[in-house]
Design a protein around this motif. Structure first.
Motif, mmCIF file in Angstrom:
data_model
loop_
_atom_site.group_PDB
_atom_site.id
_atom_site.type_symbol
_atom_site.label_atom_id
_atom_site.label_comp_id
_atom_site.label_asym_id
_atom_site.label_seq_id
_atom_site.Cartn_x
_atom_site.Cartn_y
_atom_site.Cartn_z
ATOM 1 N N TYR A 281 0.828 -1.206 0.000
ATOM 2 C CA TYR A 281 0.000 0.000 0.000
ATOM 3 C C TYR A 281 0.865 1.260 0.000
ATOM 4 O O TYR A 281 0.538 2.244 -0.665
ATOM 5 N N TYR A 282 1.928 1.226 0.772
ATOM 6 C CA TYR A 282 2.885 2.339 0.800
ATOM 7 C C TYR A 282 4.206 1.822 1.345
ATOM 8 O O TYR A 282 4.307 0.649 1.743
ATOM 9 N N ASP B 87 7.779 2.274 3.725
ATOM 10 C CA ASP B 87 8.433 2.883 4.876
ATOM 11 C C ASP B 87 9.762 3.477 4.406
ATOM 12 O O ASP B 87 10.693 2.748 4.052
ATOM 13 N N ASP C 233 -2.251 3.962 -0.752
ATOM 14 C CA ASP C 233 -2.688 4.425 0.570
ATOM 15 C C ASP C 233 -3.419 5.756 0.473
ATOM 16 O O ASP C 233 -4.040 6.194 1.430
ATOM 17 N N SER D 299 4.154 7.338 0.156
ATOM 18 C CA SER D 299 2.772 7.143 -0.305
ATOM 19 C C SER D 299 2.705 6.726 -1.763
ATOM 20 O O SER D 299 3.568 7.077 -2.577
ATOM 21 N N ASP E 176 -0.716 -3.091 8.045
ATOM 22 C CA ASP E 176 -1.326 -1.915 7.418
ATOM 23 C C ASP E 176 -0.970 -1.804 5.939
ATOM 24 O O ASP E 176 -1.351 -0.833 5.289
ATOM 25 N N LYS F 276 2.145 -1.554 4.867
ATOM 26 C CA LYS F 276 3.381 -0.777 4.720
ATOM 27 C C LYS F 276 4.542 -1.713 4.415
ATOM 28 O O LYS F 276 4.802 -2.665 5.152
ATOM 29 N N GLN F 277 5.239 -1.437 3.327
ATOM 30 C CA GLN F 277 6.404 -2.237 2.957
ATOM 31 C C GLN F 277 7.609 -1.752 3.766
ATOM 32 O O GLN F 277 7.954 -0.570 3.749
#
Length: 258
Positions: free
Chosen positions: A48-49, A51, A176, A202, A248, A250-251
């Motif tokens: 989704y987005y 890190d 995201d 994002s 969530d 998040k990669q």
């Protein structure tokens, strides 16, 4: 006699409690993995987005219907020196090969968005492979490049899709920040939605044939660039290997041991 009866009832009660506890422990210890998985975090998730400490984001366009505003999009991206990712459906590719060539020639990334725009979670593994490979081959015939990013239509996915894509060498990409441009509430609505919700790492979702895209896109890019964000294609934002995806979406890059 009365005392004996009471004592007997107490013993029976203790034995009953012991039996119930034993059954409970036995049941818990022999529960199947499938049952326990319901309470685990083993569900496969797309990206989704990302890190990242960098002020770096990606904007993307899903293209399944029409090309009315695509020229405006490409001109705007040129103006602000932005490269992005276009996710294409097979029937769009077949209908607009010249537009695909132009998108590619301008240096933008091409992603796979399926063949028939179905709900991917309802398909078998074989059907998923066909949806992805058909579009992959169509795109490769036009621009000579193989796609490696897949965005499921409607954002619909399951473990079967994620695992199949992984086997095919694809990263599954969500977003995201949904621009909500498809709601057609006007340019300012999209600008506000995107700029208020974007953050480092994002992935923003737009559509190439959204009604107000010619108006909102330059405004969004100007504001994001003014805030210090670097806009890159998705493949330049995500980690290609040695990563996890949290609950969530998040990669996160795995830490290498020293």
């Amino acid at each position: 006699m009365k005392i004996y009866v009471l004592a007997k009832k107490s013993v029976v009660k203790v034995i009953s409690v012991f039996i119930l506890l034993s059954v409970s422990i036995l049941y818990t210890s022999t529960m199947s993995n499938n049952t326990l998985d319901v309470f685990s975090n083993k569900k496969e998730l797309p990206i989704y987005y990302v890190d990242t400490p960098e002020k770096k984001i990606a904007i993307s366009f899903d293209a399944a219907w029409g090309t009315e505003y695509t020229e405006d999009i490409l001109n705007t991206l040129d103006k602000y020196k932005v490269k992005t990712t276009f996710f294409l459906v097979d029937f769009w590719v077949k209908k607009h090969p010249d537009v695909l060539k132009k998108i590619d020639k301008k240096g933008h990334e091409i992603g796979n968005h399926s063949t028939n725009h179905p709900e991917m979670s309802k398909l078998s593994k074989e059907e998923i492979i066909k949806e992805i490979k058909t579009t992959e081959e169509s795109i490769e015939k036009v621009i000579g490049k193989k796609t490696t990013l897949f965005r499921p239509p409607f954002g619909d996915y399951n473990d079967n899709l994620i695992n199949t894509c992984r086997e095919l060498g694809y990263h599954v990409i969500q977003w995201d920040v949904d621009s909500l441009d498809w709601k057609e509430k006007g340019a300012q609505s999209v600008v506000d939605t995107v700029t208020r919700n974007v953050k480092n790492g994002s992935i923003v979702l737009f559509h190439n044939n959204a009604k107000y895209v010619s108006e909102y896109l330059p405004l969004v890019i100007e504001k994001l660039q003014a805030e210090g964000y670097k806009i890159v294609p998705i493949s330049e934002l995500i980690y290609k290997d040695n990563y996890d995806v949290d609950v969530d979406g998040k990669q996160i890059k795995k830490q290498t041991k020293k």
